[in-house]
Design an enzyme around this catalytic site. Sequence first.
Site, mmCIF file in Angstrom:
data_model
loop_
_atom_site.group_PDB
_atom_site.id
_atom_site.type_symbol
_atom_site.label_atom_id
_atom_site.label_comp_id
_atom_site.label_asym_id
_atom_site.label_seq_id
_atom_site.Cartn_x
_atom_site.Cartn_y
_atom_site.Cartn_z
ATOM 1 C CB CYS A 74 10.816 -9.774 12.990
ATOM 2 S SG CYS A 74 10.382 -10.830 11.605
ATOM 3 C CB CYS A 187 4.285 -7.777 8.540
ATOM 4 S SG CYS A 187 5.919 -7.614 7.771
HETATM 5 N N1 DGL Z 1 9.139 -7.652 9.296
HETATM 6 C C1 DGL Z 1 8.775 -8.997 9.394
HETATM 7 C C2 DGL Z 1 7.533 -9.274 10.218
HETATM 8 O O1 DGL Z 1 7.182 -8.470 11.054
HETATM 9 C C3 DGL Z 1 9.113 -9.992 8.334
HETATM 10 C C4 DGL Z 1 8.976 -9.585 6.919
HETATM 11 C C5 DGL Z 1 9.610 -10.606 6.006
HETATM 12 O O2 DGL Z 1 10.830 -10.600 5.927
HETATM 13 O O3 DGL Z 1 8.871 -11.417 5.414
HETATM 14 O O4 DGL Z 1 6.912 -10.285 10.082
#
Ligand code: DGL
Length: 204
Positions: A74, A187
């Site tokens: 993430c 993301c």
């Molecule tokens: N998948 C996440 C990232 O790479 C976070 C997405 C979220 O929950 O806002 O930043």
Amino acid sequence: FKNGSIGFFDSGIGGISILGKTMKLLENEVFIYFGDSRNSPYGSKSESELINLSINICNFLIFENNCKAIVVACNTASSAAIRFLRERYEPKIPIIGVEPAIKPAVEFVNSNNKKGYILLLATPFTVNGDKLRCLINKYSKNTIECFALDYLAYMIEHNESEQSIYDYLYERLHKYINNVSCIVLGCTHYYFVKNIIKDIFGEG
Ligand code: DGL
């Protein structure tokens, strides 16, 4: 191979995009995936909230599930918490984070002599964080435009229709069509809507 599993976590399904590729590379390993959908989205949370959530998940993966390494799959959690997680768990448990692919984007643009700026799409936390600022200063002599998508991870997480995701993105991004050389998906959720982004921007 050392005993134990490799733990992955994200705010929800986003990190699966990284898990899938890792599983192909490390066929003999066992993986545990933690999608924190109860607390998603992460992108609009504060740094201290993200640090606390990340520590709780790491404790669960390491002490209750015998993980020998953690992948913070993430960008938002990596941006907020990776330093704290490393201070806390390394060297015993390696902590692997992710960051937006600015470096390969800059290399691509330079070696293909592409015109236009690099457009980075990420959550508000990632876009406003110091970590991204440092990364951009380190690699980029090109212009990078950073755009925070406040709602996209939520839409993907909640399986909203392709049409509503297209409309959401088109409204925000159409001004960039024809002006960008390359788009960085900062993301892990966005990987799942790559084709919609391609439809908006067209080939090339
Ligand atoms: N998948 C996440 C990232 O790479 C976070 C997405 C979220 O929950 O806002 O930043």
